[in-house]
Every structure is written in structure tokens, then in C-alpha cells.
Scaffold this motif. Structure first.
Motif, mmCIF file in Angstrom:
data_model
loop_
_atom_site.group_PDB
_atom_site.id
_atom_site.type_symbol
_atom_site.label_atom_id
_atom_site.label_comp_id
_atom_site.label_asym_id
_atom_site.label_seq_id
_atom_site.Cartn_x
_atom_site.Cartn_y
_atom_site.Cartn_z
ATOM 1 N N UNK A 191 1.654 5.201 16.497
ATOM 2 C CA UNK A 191 3.099 5.320 16.375
ATOM 3 C C UNK A 191 3.669 4.052 15.758
ATOM 4 N N UNK A 192 4.600 4.220 14.815
ATOM 5 C CA UNK A 192 5.216 3.057 14.183
ATOM 6 C C UNK A 192 5.854 2.155 15.225
ATOM 7 N N UNK A 193 6.301 2.743 16.349
ATOM 8 C CA UNK A 193 6.906 1.951 17.402
ATOM 9 C C UNK A 193 5.939 0.979 18.036
ATOM 10 N N UNK A 194 4.646 1.230 17.900
ATOM 11 C CA UNK A 194 3.633 0.334 18.453
ATOM 12 C C UNK A 194 3.226 -0.755 17.467
ATOM 13 N N UNK A 195 3.840 -0.765 16.303
ATOM 14 C CA UNK A 195 3.442 -1.696 15.254
ATOM 15 C C UNK A 195 4.545 -2.727 15.038
ATOM 16 N N UNK A 196 4.149 -3.883 14.565
ATOM 17 C CA UNK A 196 5.115 -4.963 14.339
ATOM 18 C C UNK A 196 5.223 -5.256 12.850
ATOM 19 N N UNK A 197 6.421 -5.649 12.378
ATOM 20 C CA UNK A 197 6.602 -5.977 10.953
ATOM 21 C C UNK A 197 5.904 -7.274 10.583
ATOM 22 N N UNK A 198 5.456 -7.360 9.324
ATOM 23 C CA UNK A 198 4.709 -8.526 8.851
ATOM 24 C C UNK A 198 5.653 -9.622 8.368
ATOM 25 N N UNK A 199 6.534 -9.290 7.424
ATOM 26 C CA UNK A 199 7.502 -10.266 6.919
ATOM 27 C C UNK A 199 8.818 -10.023 7.665
#
Length: 583
Positions: A191-199
Motif C-alpha cells: 500500500x502506498x500508505x506504507x511507503x515514504x517519499x524519497x525527496x
């Protein structure tokens, strides 16, 4: 039981014979996208006519071809590439193992260094050419800053205007985006909610802080989130891939095949142009695959600065000033780290990157440098190695495993600093090498630093250190990496020049300077034709009157598009004239 395939004209499918039992990647690509040996023979026999012949498949060659087809859709273009098909995409879009292909393994050096250059104190060589389809675009770092009016110092107003008129379209072609706008995420969840942005937090805080406090280092002039050429989402299907010309070039070929105009764009690989000869009114190319008559086609040289100058000097020795001037960028690489707590950015994600372009000058704009600043925060370097490889702006200017290993609570900063070599240093340039029998490599290359260069180099490095110590760290604690990338240690002391100065220069320019005829310096006119030569056009970094310090690709593409527009307009006038005569 299945029967044999229906007989046809080709001995494939196992009937009437087993047929060929081996294929090559290049052979398959030739059959599908490039020119086959049979078609090449037909072109040599003048059974096919072209309106344009473009030499080179890097960003300038692609820019010319794409623009010509856009402006002059009824034209026919033949593209000649000296190398074969190697990569289908930018190496950072492929497996991390491909990083090993960057460098000496995939570079050629079509020149001989002088002893003075090879034995130099810091500069010892100029990085070579990439002899494959796509050229350097397959390995480049993709930084695409737009130069300011002040940074164009020393350029003719006519050329500045031509470049500025096409900056927007050049950015569109290369799909230039500020790295802060790229929607990249990492994580283990689906899920995108489990992912963190890079920049994200790091990028935004770092950029804003540098921009607001740039005045603290007198030599620094401007800063911005790194402008980066990325793969076009419509072609790649994702938000971020490094830009290379290989995919777009092949897409152009397929686009014109689908429209029923396959002959509009033909590409031949493994075809090195060695010399241009002229008998009466007709020009002929001597290539590694035999001779090719130019006919009425307009010939565009879109290769590297030094091969272009070598070809012009060997073919038209009366063109003035060819190779008499040479500039490039010298490099320093500094690695520092600052604790997340001392930076005061608040909570960072477990994996974040940042990239900021910072420009500077030594006294005035006639001596320029810039800093490509990359930042890395990684709580688990081994788990995120793939993301670092794919998403870092420049794999060659990134934090090493050793530097990240004990820096989980820090941000590691890599500063790649590039300064311009003085174009007016009369010791630098190309001269004949009478001992070399290969006509495409029969030049001596001399590249040394003058007192002006050495002073700029010192100012650039001091400014980089002060950027870290006065601005980024806010006067707090800084550690520097001393030693090799894989074997060193963190220290509060600045590393010595011998450790941070890179021996190879990049972004060679000024070998075929553009300007007015008889000005004592230029080789090419504002119409992009070498002085005294007709129907041959030059584009690329060789035209530059001064190298400046900014990364050159965006400006080169802008001027390549300007050339294409002029050629398309000229051809339209010729077509209208011929149609008028027929009536």
C-alpha cells in the motif's frame, strides 16, 4: 501431430532447412529498427535519397532529428552512429550491476594526450567518448540547469538569443523537472500508505535553507532544487527514470513506421565517419562501412566536441582556428556528514535524498563554478541500496557503502564541484599527431591549468567547504571523509587537495567556436556552417565561445533545435522554389 510450417521465402521455422542457428542482438535490432546490410548497400548505390544526414545519436543528434521531423514531416533523414546497440536505456534504469560498466570500460579516447597533460599535478586526462548508440546519454547524470543572462558572459548576443528562444522546448524534449517535484516512494508495504517519499523533508528544508542563506558565502550566486532530465511518463509508465536517447530514438523510428513513412527516419549503426571529401560540387563521406555520397542532403555533425574538430580539420584544413581553443570542467569531490539532530529539520523518513544545484563565481562571471550537492539519509543502507542506485542523481557522485555504514543518524553530503577551464589559455587545444595512422584519432590533446584556473579551483573548493560549514550545518559540527570512498574515516579536518581533486576533466567545449568570420577565434558562423564550407552544419559543445560552468546538455539541445528550425525553413524555401519552377 503438428505438421511443418507453411513454406515461405525465408529458411526459418525449420523449413525447408533448420535455418540459421545463431542470432546477435545487433542483428535483431538492425532488422527491426536500424538499417540492415542489404539496405545499407542500396543507400550506398544511391537507390535511396535523403534530405538530411545526421552524424551522432546523443542528445544533440536526437534533438535535431526530432525537431526536423516535427517541423518538416515530409523529409527523409539518415542517421549515422559510429557504435553499436549496447543499452536499451539509461544504466540507472537497469540492474545495479550495470554501474560497473561506467568509466574506462565504455569510453574510447580518439586522441593522444601530451606528456604535459598526462604528468599534470591534478588534471591528467580528459574523459573519453562513449561509442555506442545513444552516446553519453546512456551514462550522464542528467543535471539540466538553465544558465542566467550573466552566466552567458563572452557569448555573442546572436547565439544567446538563439539558445534562449529554445530553452523551453529543450526542457520539454528532455522532460526537465526539479527533483523536488518527483513523486518517488520506498517501503516494504504494498500500500502506498506504507511507503515514504524519497525527496521530501530533507530536500525541501535543504533547498530553502541554502537559498535563504546563500549570502553567507560571497562567491555563491544562486541555488535551486536540482533540475533533472527524466524519462517521459507517457513512454515509461512511471514518474521517474533517467533520460537517455535510446528509447526516444527507437520510438521515433516506430512512430514513422506506423504512419507508413518508414523511409523518413533510418539509422545505421557501426558506421564511423572518417573523412569528408569533395569533388567539384559533390561531397562524399568516407566511413568504416565504405563510401557514402551526400548528394543534396544537408549534413549535420552532432558528435562530441573533439571528434567534430578532428573531422573538420582532416577534411577542410582551410577552416580557421579548429581545435586551437579547448575548455572543459575540472572537478573536486567533497564528502561530509552532519547529524540529523544538528540540522534541525525535524523527523526524517528512514530513507531520504536531496539534490541542490549551487552556482558561483570567482570575482566576476568570466570565471564560473557550480556545486552539484547530493544529500543522503539512510537508516538501513543495505536494505535501500537499490533505491540509492536508482534515485540518486549521480551514481558516480553518491555516498559509498562505507560512508553510509556508520551514518544512520546523519545526513551524508556529497559535493561534486565543477569549474570552467580558461578558454583563452593558449597552451590548451588540439594539434596534429603525425605519428598516428588512424585519421579519426590523429590529434594531440593538451589540457593544463593556468594561474586563473588554479585560483578559481581554490575559490570553488573554499566555497564548497563554507557552504557546508557556514550554511548547511548552521555553524555546527561537521565531519569530512578522508581516504578513498571504500577505505577511509570521518574526521573534523578538511581533506587535502590531493584527495578531493579528480584527475579527469569533463564537458569538453570550444573546439569549433561560433562567431563572425575573420574574428580571429571562431571556426563556425552563426548559420552553424564552418567558415568557407557549404552544406555542412555543426552543433554541440564545440561551438561554445566559453564553457561557463553549468552542465551543458540543455543549452546544447536548445542550439541544436535552433539549427533544425533553420534547416527546416531553408528546405521549405527550396521546395517552394522547385514547385514554382515546375508550374
Amino acid at each position: 501431430m503438428m505438421g511443418p510450417s507453411t513454406p515461405n521465402d525465408s529458411p526459418y521455422h525449420g523449413y525447408p532447412t533448420p535455418g540459421p542457428q545463431s542470432l546477435t542482438g545487433q542483428g535483431v535490432m538492425d532488422q527491426v529498427f536500424f538499417i540492415s546490410e542489404l539496405e545499407w548497400k542500396e543507400i550506398q548505390a544511391e537507390k535511396k535519397q535523403f534530405d538530411y544526414i545526421v552524424v551522432g545519436t546523443g542528445p544533440c543528434g536526437y534533438a535535431v532529428v526530432e525537431r526536423l521531423l516535427q517541423k518538416d514531416p515530409n523529409c527523409n533523414i539518415l542517421v549515422l552512429e559510429r557504435g553499436g546497440y549496447f543499452f536499451p536505456d539509461h544504466f540507472q534504469n537497469l540492474s545495479p550491476a550495470y554501474a560497473a560498466t561506467v568509466g574506462d570500460n565504455t569510453e574510447i579516447f580518439p586522441w593522444t594526450l601530451t606528456e604535459e597533460t598526462a604528468d599534470g599535478e591534478y588534471i591528467k586526462y580528459q574523459h573519453g567518448m562513449v561509442p555506442f548508440f545513444g552516446g553519453r546519454s546512456v551514462w550522464w547524470s542528467s543535471w539540466c540547469p538553465r544558465p542566467t543572462a550573466e552566466e552567458f558572459v563572452g557569448w555573442p548576443s546572436e547565439v544567446i538569443q538563439s539558445a534562449n528562444n529554445h530553452m523551453d522546448s529543450a526542457e520539454s524534449l528532455l522532460n526537465v523537472k526539479p527533483v523536488s517535484s518527483l513523486r518517488l516512494h520506498v517501503g516494504t508495504g504494498r500500500d502506498v500508505g506504507d511507503m515514504s517519499p524519497v525527496y521530501d523533508v530533507l530536500q525541501n528544508h535543504l533547498t530553502a535553507w541554502i537559498v535563504d542563506n546563500l549570502w553567507e558565502v560571497p562567491a555563491l550566486t544562486r541555488a535551486e532544487a536540482a533540475p533533472l532530465a527524466v524519462g517521459i511518463p507517457e513512454l515509461t509508465g512511471i514518474d521517474f527514470k533517467k533520460f537517455a536517447t535510446t528509447g526516444p530514438f527507437i520510438n521515433l523510428v516506430q512512430e514513422w513506421k506506423d504512419s507508413g513513412r518508414e523511409e523518413s527516419l533510418r539509422i545505421v549503426n557501426n558506421c564511423r565517419v572518417e573523412q569528408i571529401s569533395q569533388n567539384e560540387e559533390e561531397k562524399e563521406l568516407k566511413t568504416s562501412r565504405g563510401e557514402l555520397k551526400v548528394g543534396k542532403a544537408k549534413l549535420v555533425l552532432a558528435t562530441g566536441s573533439i571528434p567534430q574538430a578532428t573531422l573538420i580539420a582532416n577534411s577542410f584544413p582551410y577552416v580557421p582556428n579548429v581545435g586551437k581553443h579547448l575548455s572543459a570542467h575540472f572537478i573536486s569531490a567533497i564528502v561530509a556528514r552532519i547529524s540529523v539532530k544538528d540540522l534541525g529539520y525535524g523527523q526524517l523518513h528512514d530513507f531520504e535524498l536531496g539534490a541542490v544545484y549551487v552556482a558561483g563565481i570567482d570575482g566576476d562571471y568570466s570565471k564560473q563554478f557550480h556545486i552539484q550537492l547530493s544529500a543522503f539519509h539512510d537508516k538501513d543502507p543495505s536494505a535501500h541500496a537499490r533505491y540509492t542506485y536508482e534515485y540518486a542523481i549521480d551514481v558516480l557522485a553518491t555516498a559509498s557503502k562505507a560512508q553510509l555504514k556508520d551514518s544512520e543518524d546523519h545526513v551524508v553530503f556529497v559535493l561534486a564541484c565543477l569549474g570552467e577551464i580558461d578558454v583563452d589559455n593558449e597552451q590548451n587545444g588540439l594539434s596534429p599527431n603525425l605519428a598516428e595512422v588512424d585519421i579519426t584519432a590523429n590529434k594531440l590533446l593538451n589540457l593544463t591549468t593556468s594561474e586563473t584556473d588554479r585560483h578559481l579551483w581554490d575559490v570553488m573548493e573554499e566555497s564548497a567547504f563554507e557552504l557546508v560549514e557556514k550554511i548547511i550545518s548552521k555553524g555546527g559540527h561537521v565531519e569530512y571523509w578522508k581516504g578513498t570512498p571504500d577505505n577511509g574515516m570521518w574526521s573534523e579536518e578538511r581533506p587535502p587537495k590531493s584527495q578531493i581533486r579528480v584527475s579527469g576533466t569533463v564537458h569538453e567545449t570550444c573546439t569549433l567556436i561560433i562567431g563572425k568570420q575573420n574574428d580571429g577565434k571562431s571556426s563556425v558562423g552563426y548559420d552553424y556552417q564552418p567558415h568557407g564550407v557549404e552544406n555542412i552544419y555543426v552543433t554541440g559543445g564545440g561551438l561554445w565561445p566559453k564553457s561557463g560552468s553549468w552542465n551543458p546538455t540543455l543549452t546544447m539541445v536548445a542550439l541544436a533545435q535552433d539549427l533544425a528550425d533553420r534547416l527546416a525553413n531553408e528546405r521549405q524555401v527550396e521546395v517552394d522554389h522547385e514547385e514554382g519552377q515546375q508550374q
